[in-house]
Design an enzyme around this catalytic site. Structure first.
Site, mmCIF file in Angstrom:
data_model
loop_
_atom_site.group_PDB
_atom_site.id
_atom_site.type_symbol
_atom_site.label_atom_id
_atom_site.label_comp_id
_atom_site.label_asym_id
_atom_site.label_seq_id
_atom_site.Cartn_x
_atom_site.Cartn_y
_atom_site.Cartn_z
ATOM 1 N N HIS A 123 -7.025 -12.831 -4.309
ATOM 2 C CA HIS A 123 -6.893 -11.501 -5.023
ATOM 3 C C HIS A 123 -7.568 -10.447 -3.937
ATOM 4 C CE1 HIS A 123 -6.713 -8.198 -8.202
ATOM 5 N NE2 HIS A 123 -7.805 -7.999 -7.675
ATOM 6 N N GLU A 124 -8.893 -10.873 -3.797
ATOM 7 C CA GLU A 124 -9.664 -9.762 -2.776
ATOM 8 C C GLU A 124 -9.042 -9.711 -1.383
ATOM 9 O OE1 GLU A 124 -11.424 -7.774 -4.413
ATOM 10 O OE2 GLU A 124 -11.561 -8.663 -6.160
ATOM 11 N N HIS A 127 -6.421 -7.378 -1.591
ATOM 12 C CA HIS A 127 -6.620 -5.906 -1.564
ATOM 13 C C HIS A 127 -6.807 -5.366 -0.041
ATOM 14 C CE1 HIS A 127 -6.890 -4.676 -5.738
ATOM 15 N NE2 HIS A 127 -7.584 -5.650 -5.874
ATOM 16 N N GLU A 188 -4.015 -3.726 -8.738
ATOM 17 C CA GLU A 188 -4.448 -4.854 -9.123
ATOM 18 C C GLU A 188 -3.360 -6.000 -9.471
ATOM 19 O OE1 GLU A 188 -7.556 -5.914 -9.579
ATOM 20 O OE2 GLU A 188 -8.133 -3.848 -8.671
#
Length: 256
Positions: A123-124, A127, A188
């Site tokens: 997930h990071e 980003h 997100e």
């Protein structure tokens, strides 16, 4: 006439900063050139290291570093100067800076298994790859300029300082509620989706992205959360629903 010229110039400036993201296909407003991402991320990471209890050696740090590099290699930007650190604080959080700087807090490591942690790391990484940090900074700068311009315009039209201040306050509230927060929630969900693809490509079972958010819901202090409208993050149920809808695709990458 001057006001019209300013508005026209602002319109062309904003549209010139719109570009399609090659990974998601979504149009993004970014005024920061990609060449500055690494410098911004490095500067911010250096500040973090001066003030936070950062762990870069030992088993805990190796767990995150090895996992991070493994997932970053299969991302759409493996060439970034990736760095993965652990912050030794009992906080249920993680974040990514422009240019590939990622931090995971110790409470994540204490409560998640490797497959669930891979969903967080993916997930990071997503980003950073999708330049969400640069996008947020760009939008914040544009919104602040627009709000201040609204105050000046109202003050000029009414010659009333109080009305001008009220316009700025209302503009800031509207920007936060109807622009900044919904857009943050969209980012997100994008990071959830792309991160699940990355973890699956790296050999981690993407079904654990769902168990991650189930676990996160149980770990939240107080057992509740604020209404989605006032949150920069989507609800856990919304995230799980989106991940389930796309799970057949993720499993294709995993079994690939």
């Amino acid at each position: 006439m001057i006001r019209k010229l300013v508005l026209v110039a602002a319109f062309f400036t904003l549209t010139a900063c719109l570009a399609e993201n090659s990974v998601t296909g979504r149009s993004q407003f970014i005024i920061i050139p990609p060449s500055q991402d690494a410098a911004l991320g490095l500067e911010a990471m250096q500040e973090v290291k001066k003030t936070a209890p950062v762990v870069t050696t030992g088993a805990m740090a190796r767990r995150v570093q090895e996992m991070g590099q493994r997932i970053a290699r299969v991302s759409d930007r493996p060439e970034l100067d990736w760095e993965f650190i652990v912050i030794d604080e009992p906080v249920l959080n993680a974040w990514a800076l422009p240019g590939g700087k990622v931090a995971i807090y110790r409470k994540m490591l204490d409560n998640l298994n490797d497959e669930q942690l891979a969903a967080v790391v993916g997930h990071e990484i997503a980003h950073a790859v999708l330049r969400h940090g640069a996008e947020q900074m760009s939008r914040a700068q544009a919104q602040n300029a627009a709000i201040l311009g609204l105050g000046v315009l109202v003050g000029t039209q009414t010659e009333n300082q109080q009305m001008s201040q009220l316009a700025v306050s209302l503009g800031a509230l509207a920007s936060q509620g109807f622009v900044s927060l919904p857009h943050s929630r969209k980012m997100e969900l994008e990071a959830d989706h792309v991160g699940a693809i990355y973890m699956a490509k790296a050999g981690y079972d993407p079904r654990n992205a769902i168990t991650l958010w189930q676990k996160m819901a149980s770990l939240k202090e107080g057992g509740g959360s604020q209404p989605t409208f006032f949150s920069t993050h989507p609800s856990d149920d919304k995230r799980i629903e989106r991940l389930r809808d796309n799970m057949p695709r993720y499993l294709e990458y995993y079994r690939g």
